[in-house]
Design an enzyme around this catalytic site. Structure first.
Site, PDB file in Angstrom:
ATOM      1  N   GLU A 297      12.573  32.695   9.998  1.00 46.19           N
ATOM      2  CA  GLU A 297      11.545  33.706  10.294  1.00 46.19           C
ATOM      3  C   GLU A 297      12.178  34.958  10.911  1.00 46.19           C
ATOM      4  OE1 GLU A 297       8.993  31.093  12.510  1.00 46.19           O
ATOM      5  OE2 GLU A 297       8.531  30.021  10.664  1.00 46.19           O
TER       6      GLU A 297
ATOM      7  N   HIS B  22      16.941  31.491  12.782  1.00 43.48           N
ATOM      8  CA  HIS B  22      15.755  30.888  12.167  1.00 43.48           C
ATOM      9  C   HIS B  22      15.318  31.758  10.992  1.00 43.48           C
ATOM     10  CE1 HIS B  22      11.712  29.344  11.561  1.00 43.48           C
ATOM     11  NE2 HIS B  22      12.084  28.281  12.255  1.00 43.48           N
TER      12      HIS B  22
ATOM     13  N   SER C 276       8.704  20.620   8.245  1.00 45.31           N
ATOM     14  CA  SER C 276       7.558  19.713   8.119  1.00 45.31           C
ATOM     15  C   SER C 276       7.878  18.279   8.552  1.00 45.31           C
ATOM     16  CB  SER C 276       6.997  19.744   6.689  1.00 45.31           C
ATOM     17  OG  SER C 276       6.513  21.039   6.385  1.00 45.31           O
TER      18      SER C 276
ATOM     19  N   GLY D 254       6.762  24.691   7.795  1.00 46.28           N
ATOM     20  CA  GLY D 254       5.341  24.981   8.009  1.00 46.28           C
ATOM     21  C   GLY D 254       4.479  24.802   6.775  1.00 46.28           C
TER      22      GLY D 254
ATOM     23  N   GLU E  80      17.407  23.784   7.593  1.00 46.17           N
ATOM     24  CA  GLU E  80      15.966  23.960   7.397  1.00 46.17           C
ATOM     25  C   GLU E  80      15.707  24.647   6.057  1.00 46.17           C
ATOM     26  OE1 GLU E  80      13.689  23.987  11.371  1.00 46.17           O
ATOM     27  OE2 GLU E  80      14.336  26.024  10.961  1.00 46.17           O
TER      28      GLU E  80
ATOM     29  N   ASN F  23      10.357  23.794  18.436  1.00 50.17           N
ATOM     30  CA  ASN F  23      10.288  25.255  18.366  1.00 50.17           C
ATOM     31  C   ASN F  23       8.811  25.630  18.406  1.00 50.17           C
ATOM     32  OD1 ASN F  23      10.354  27.950  17.697  1.00 50.17           O
ATOM     33  ND2 ASN F  23      11.080  27.641  15.595  1.00 50.17           N
ATOM     34  N   TRP F  24       8.378  26.118  19.556  1.00 46.93           N
ATOM     35  CA  TRP F  24       6.945  26.406  19.726  1.00 46.93           C
ATOM     36  C   TRP F  24       6.528  27.708  19.052  1.00 46.93           C
ATOM     37  CZ3 TRP F  24       5.465  25.040  25.528  1.00 46.93           C
ATOM     38  CH2 TRP F  24       5.778  23.702  25.778  1.00 46.93           C
ATOM     39  N   LYS F  25       7.487  28.479  18.616  1.00 45.67           N
ATOM     40  CA  LYS F  25       7.220  29.787  17.977  1.00 45.67           C
ATOM     41  C   LYS F  25       6.308  30.633  18.862  1.00 45.67           C
ATOM     42  CE  LYS F  25       7.870  27.608  13.539  1.00 45.67           C
ATOM     43  NZ  LYS F  25       7.835  27.758  12.105  1.00 45.67           N
TER      44      LYS F  25
ATOM     45  N   GLY G 293       8.608  22.273  14.257  1.00 44.98           N
ATOM     46  CA  GLY G 293       7.693  23.372  14.575  1.00 44.98           C
ATOM     47  C   GLY G 293       6.307  22.851  14.899  1.00 44.98           C
ATOM     48  N   GLY G 294       5.462  22.782  13.892  1.00 44.31           N
ATOM     49  CA  GLY G 294       4.049  22.430  14.092  1.00 44.31           C
ATOM     50  C   GLY G 294       3.822  21.168  14.922  1.00 44.31           C
TER      51      GLY G 294
HETATM   52  C1  PEP Z   1      10.590  25.366  12.212  1.00 49.43           C
HETATM   53  O1  PEP Z   1       9.924  26.365  12.354  1.00 49.43           O
HETATM   54  O2  PEP Z   1      11.772  25.353  12.607  1.00 49.43           O
HETATM   55  C2  PEP Z   1       9.979  24.204  11.586  1.00 49.43           C
HETATM   56  C3  PEP Z   1      10.763  23.250  11.170  1.00 49.43           C
HETATM   57  O3  PEP Z   1       8.613  24.213  11.460  1.00 49.43           O
HETATM   58  P1  PEP Z   1       7.684  23.003  10.894  1.00 49.43           P
HETATM   59  O4  PEP Z   1       8.124  21.744  11.575  1.00 49.43           O
HETATM   60  O5  PEP Z   1       6.291  23.395  11.265  1.00 49.43           O
HETATM   61  O6  PEP Z   1       7.909  22.955   9.435  1.00 49.43           O
END
Ligand code: PEP
Length: 256
Positions: free
Chosen positions: A99, A97, A214, A175, A169, A9-11, A235-236
């Site tokens: 967010e 998600h 994470s 994050g 999640e 997920n590049w956001k 994500g990251g």
């Molecule tokens: C996400 O945004 O779905 C996510 C899991 O982010 P991260 O891996 O950065 O925690």
């Protein structure tokens, strides 16, 4: 047999140059890696470019999106429809998600409608569920996940989960670098699967449940060693080709 799925997920990150570099890097890193589905969800603005680059490279990487709206066409300024996503080759669509639930006030019912809309159009919903830190501390994790899932199950039937993906999640792990332990994640995944199994053992047995929060190359192996963790939503670490590829390789190794 569930096939693992590692999805990035590049956001709200990217540029034309970054999309080109990342796809090139991922393709190189993932050459010859079998037994895992790998998907990327760039910002919708870059789906066209990503589709072209993946096509040119004859890549096995699947294309996804981070959102969909609830209308097919017409006077809905700013909306994105399932057919538009399909037009650019996107198949795996993230919904719910945390967010979007938080910043766009998306309710369980609203997310469930998106789930139905995606299925109606032959797309794969990647349904994110998970608890806040306060809910976790209050011991409400399983109840929160069950409520978020039931918004789909109670309106569309448990069979609607066939072919869909669930991403567990924990919000406090997204994050933050504060990942759930593999044992804790497994416990919640097993509870989610049991919740589904109470309605249909067959659906529960086949549904892919990813962990997200994470996930890094350093902890990926421990998650994928767990029987109910079928991949990751990342994500990251999905923004760095060798990190994301290392997570995908860990899934391929652990699950095959
Ligand atoms: C996400 O945004 O779905 C996510 C899991 O982010 P991260 O891996 O950065 O925690």
């Amino acid at each position: 047999m569930r096939r693992p799925l590692v999805m990035g997920n590049w956001k709200l990150n990217g540029s034309k140059a970054m999309v080109a570099d990342l796809i090139k890097g991922l393709d190189a890193e993932l050459a010859g890696v079998e037994g895992v589905d790998v998907a990327i969800a760039p910002p919708v603005m870059y789906l066209d470019l990503a589709e072209q680059l993946l096509g040119k490279a004859e890549s096995k990487i699947l294309l996804g999106s981070q959102n969909v709206d609830l209308n097919a066409s017409g006077a809905f300024t700013g909306d994105i429809s399932p057919e538009m996503l399909k037009d650019f080759g996107a198949t795996h669509i993230i919904i719910g998600h945390s967010e979007r639930r938080e910043y766009h006030a998306e309710s369980d019912e609203f997310v469930a409608k998106k789930f139905a809309f995606l299925k109606e159009h032959g797309l794969v919903p990647v349904l994110c569920i998970g608890e806040s830190e306060a809910q976790n501390e209050a011991g409400e994790t399983v109840a929160v996940c069950a409520r978020q899932l039931d918004a789909v199950i109670d309106t569309q039937g448990v069979e609607a989960l066939n072919g869909a993906v669930i991403a567990y999640e924990p919000i406090w792990a997204i994050g933050t670098g504060k990942a759930a332990t593999a044992d804790d994640a497994q416990r919640i995944h097993a509870a989610i699967r049991a919740h589904i199994a109470a309605k249909s053992e067959e659906v529960a047995k086949n549904v892919v449940i990813q962990y997200g929060g994470s996930v890094k190359p350093e902890n990926a192996e421990a998650y994928f060693a767990q029987p109910d963790i079928d991949g990751a939503l990342v994500g990251g670490a999905a923004l760095v080709a060798d990190s994301f590829a290392a997570i995908a390789k860990a899934a391929a190794k652990a699950k095959n």
